[in-house]
Motif scaffolding. Structure first.
Motif, PDB file in Angstrom:
ATOM      1  N   GLY A 142       0.812  -1.224   0.000  1.00 19.07           N
ATOM      2  CA  GLY A 142       0.000   0.000   0.000  1.00 19.07           C
ATOM      3  C   GLY A 142       0.840   1.267   0.000  1.00 19.07           C
ATOM      4  O   GLY A 142       0.646   2.156  -0.843  1.00 19.07           O
ATOM      5  N   PRO A 143       1.777   1.413   0.943  1.00 22.08           N
ATOM      6  CA  PRO A 143       2.653   2.576   0.920  1.00 22.08           C
ATOM      7  C   PRO A 143       3.466   2.698  -0.367  1.00 22.08           C
ATOM      8  O   PRO A 143       3.711   3.813  -0.839  1.00 22.08           O
ATOM      9  N   LEU A 144       3.888   1.577  -0.932  1.00 19.86           N
ATOM     10  CA  LEU A 144       4.629   1.639  -2.196  1.00 19.86           C
ATOM     11  C   LEU A 144       3.778   2.279  -3.294  1.00 19.86           C
ATOM     12  O   LEU A 144       4.274   3.095  -4.079  1.00 19.86           O
ATOM     13  N   GLU A 185      -7.399   1.347   2.237  1.00  9.45           N
ATOM     14  CA  GLU A 185      -8.658   1.563   2.948  1.00  9.45           C
ATOM     15  C   GLU A 185      -8.419   1.944   4.405  1.00  9.45           C
ATOM     16  O   GLU A 185      -9.233   2.649   5.010  1.00  9.45           O
ATOM     17  N   GLY A 186      -7.316   1.475   4.969  1.00  9.25           N
ATOM     18  CA  GLY A 186      -7.001   1.768   6.364  1.00  9.25           C
ATOM     19  C   GLY A 186      -6.086   2.948   6.560  1.00  9.25           C
ATOM     20  O   GLY A 186      -5.706   3.274   7.701  1.00  9.25           O
ATOM     21  N   ALA A 187      -5.711   3.629   5.481  1.00  5.53           N
ATOM     22  CA  ALA A 187      -4.810   4.775   5.586  1.00  5.53           C
ATOM     23  C   ALA A 187      -5.508   5.950   6.260  1.00  5.53           C
ATOM     24  O   ALA A 187      -6.744   6.033   6.286  1.00  5.53           O
ATOM     25  N   GLY A 188      -4.717   6.868   6.801  1.00  5.74           N
ATOM     26  CA  GLY A 188      -5.278   8.063   7.420  1.00  5.74           C
ATOM     27  C   GLY A 188      -6.067   8.889   6.420  1.00  5.74           C
ATOM     28  O   GLY A 188      -5.794   8.851   5.211  1.00  5.74           O
ATOM     29  N   LEU A 191      -3.964  11.285   4.088  1.00  3.60           N
ATOM     30  CA  LEU A 191      -3.148  10.524   3.159  1.00  3.60           C
ATOM     31  C   LEU A 191      -4.019   9.909   2.060  1.00  3.60           C
ATOM     32  O   LEU A 191      -3.668   9.955   0.864  1.00  3.60           O
ATOM     33  N   ALA A 192      -5.157   9.343   2.442  1.00  3.61           N
ATOM     34  CA  ALA A 192      -6.054   8.736   1.464  1.00  3.61           C
ATOM     35  C   ALA A 192      -6.605   9.788   0.504  1.00  3.61           C
ATOM     36  O   ALA A 192      -6.705   9.551  -0.710  1.00  3.61           O
ATOM     37  N   ALA A 193      -6.944  10.959   1.017  1.00  2.00           N
ATOM     38  CA  ALA A 193      -7.474  12.030   0.167  1.00  2.00           C
ATOM     39  C   ALA A 193      -6.426  12.510  -0.824  1.00  2.00           C
ATOM     40  O   ALA A 193      -6.724  12.758  -1.998  1.00  2.00           O
ATOM     41  N   THR A 236     -11.615   3.549  -5.409  1.00  2.00           N
ATOM     42  CA  THR A 236     -12.576   3.031  -4.429  1.00  2.00           C
ATOM     43  C   THR A 236     -11.908   2.836  -3.068  1.00  2.00           C
ATOM     44  O   THR A 236     -12.500   3.164  -2.031  1.00  2.00           O
ATOM     45  N   ALA A 237     -10.686   2.314  -3.060  1.00  2.00           N
ATOM     46  CA  ALA A 237      -9.987   2.078  -1.801  1.00  2.00           C
ATOM     47  C   ALA A 237      -9.643   3.365  -1.069  1.00  2.00           C
ATOM     48  O   ALA A 237      -9.576   3.385   0.163  1.00  2.00           O
ATOM     49  N   CYS A 238      -9.459   4.462  -1.809  1.00  2.00           N
ATOM     50  CA  CYS A 238      -9.073   5.735  -1.196  1.00  2.00           C
ATOM     51  C   CYS A 238     -10.261   6.612  -0.833  1.00  2.00           C
ATOM     52  O   CYS A 238     -10.071   7.694  -0.258  1.00  2.00           O
ATOM     53  N   GLN A 239     -11.470   6.176  -1.169  1.00  2.00           N
ATOM     54  CA  GLN A 239     -12.662   6.983  -0.864  1.00  2.00           C
ATOM     55  C   GLN A 239     -12.797   7.165   0.642  1.00  2.00           C
ATOM     56  O   GLN A 239     -12.519   6.258   1.424  1.00  2.00           O
TER      57      GLN A 239
END
Length: 242
Positions: A142-144, A185-188, A191-193, A236-239
């Motif tokens: 995910g971070p990559l 999906e579990g990111a802050g 960060l996700a935005a 979708t995962a970053c929503q």
């Protein structure tokens, strides 16, 4: 590849700790099958206040040579390797930039450092026909992906293409896919935005440009439908979650 893996061992000896590996080597270590070679080593230095930076330590090595902007050239048994040091400090995290790209750069590298896990990498030395092995700390999938989403804008055409290729491979890989999506999906929220903005940029607003760069390095190995699927999955995962 043997030289890059051997460089991980050399960096660990010089700094006194396992390096946190990101970049191409980390991508190859996470995928179920390799899709390209890498010639450089990228590491993250999650620097604490008052602590000597890894770049400073590496540049003091008797056999290393400084390289710009924040790198060294390091000799190994298999040839010289460029080692890029990506430093993250707490000041940048405590006082985030107003720019989404700058925030994603800092946030994704800090996330990579904080969530990295131990992995053993083994490759066969092409000349000496020996197994080169190192146990080190590798960024999670995910971070990559978030690091690659941000780095595209700072690269030339070829490097931008390999970043997009890495993102697509990580997202569709049978081993990494679930980790990529679950971790995003579990990111802050911030960060996700910020990641979502970059997904929209490369997979929607600049889609033709991205497809051209991807085709230049990946050839016909990625269909347009696969590229669009990656964009949909990441978006979708970053929503934001309710």
């Amino acid at each position: 590849m043997a030289a890059v893996v051997d460089a991980v061992t050399a960096v660990g000896k010089l700094t006194g700790s396992r390096p946190i590996v990101v970049g191409g080597l980390a991508v190859l270590a996470r995928l179920s099958s390799a899709h390209r070679a890498t010639l450089d080593l990228d590491i993250v230095d999650r620097r604490a206040e008052g602590q000597a930076g890894q770049l400073e330590i590496l540049r003091k090595g008797e056999e290393t040579s400084p390289a710009e902007p924040a790198a060294v050239t390091l000799p190994t048994r298999f040839g010289e390797v460029r080692v890029d040091v990506l430093e993250v400090n707490q000041y940048e995290l405590d006082r985030p930039s107003d720019d989404a790209g700058d925030r994603l750069h800092v946030g994704s590298h800090a996330w990579a450092a904080d969530s990295a896990t131990d992995v053993t990498i083994s490759v066969l030395g092409s000349e000496r026909r020996e197994l080169v092995r190192v146990a080190t700390t590798i960024a999670e999938p995910g971070p990559l992906v978030t690091m690659k989403l941000q780095s595209i804008m700072n690269r030339g055409s070829a490097k931008a293409g390999t970043d997009l290729w890495d993102i697509c491979r990580l997202t569709l890989d049978p081993v990494c896919r679930r980790a990529v999506l679950n971790q995003l999906e579990g990111a802050g929220p911030q960060l996700a935005a910020d990641a979502l903005q970059h997904v929209d940029l490369w997979f929607q607003r600049k889609r033709p440009w991205s497809l051209d760069r991807l085709a230049a390095v990946a050839g016909n190995s990625f269909a347009t439908d696969d590229f669009d699927l990656v964009g949909e999955l990441l978006a979708t995962a970053c929503q934001p979650r309710r």
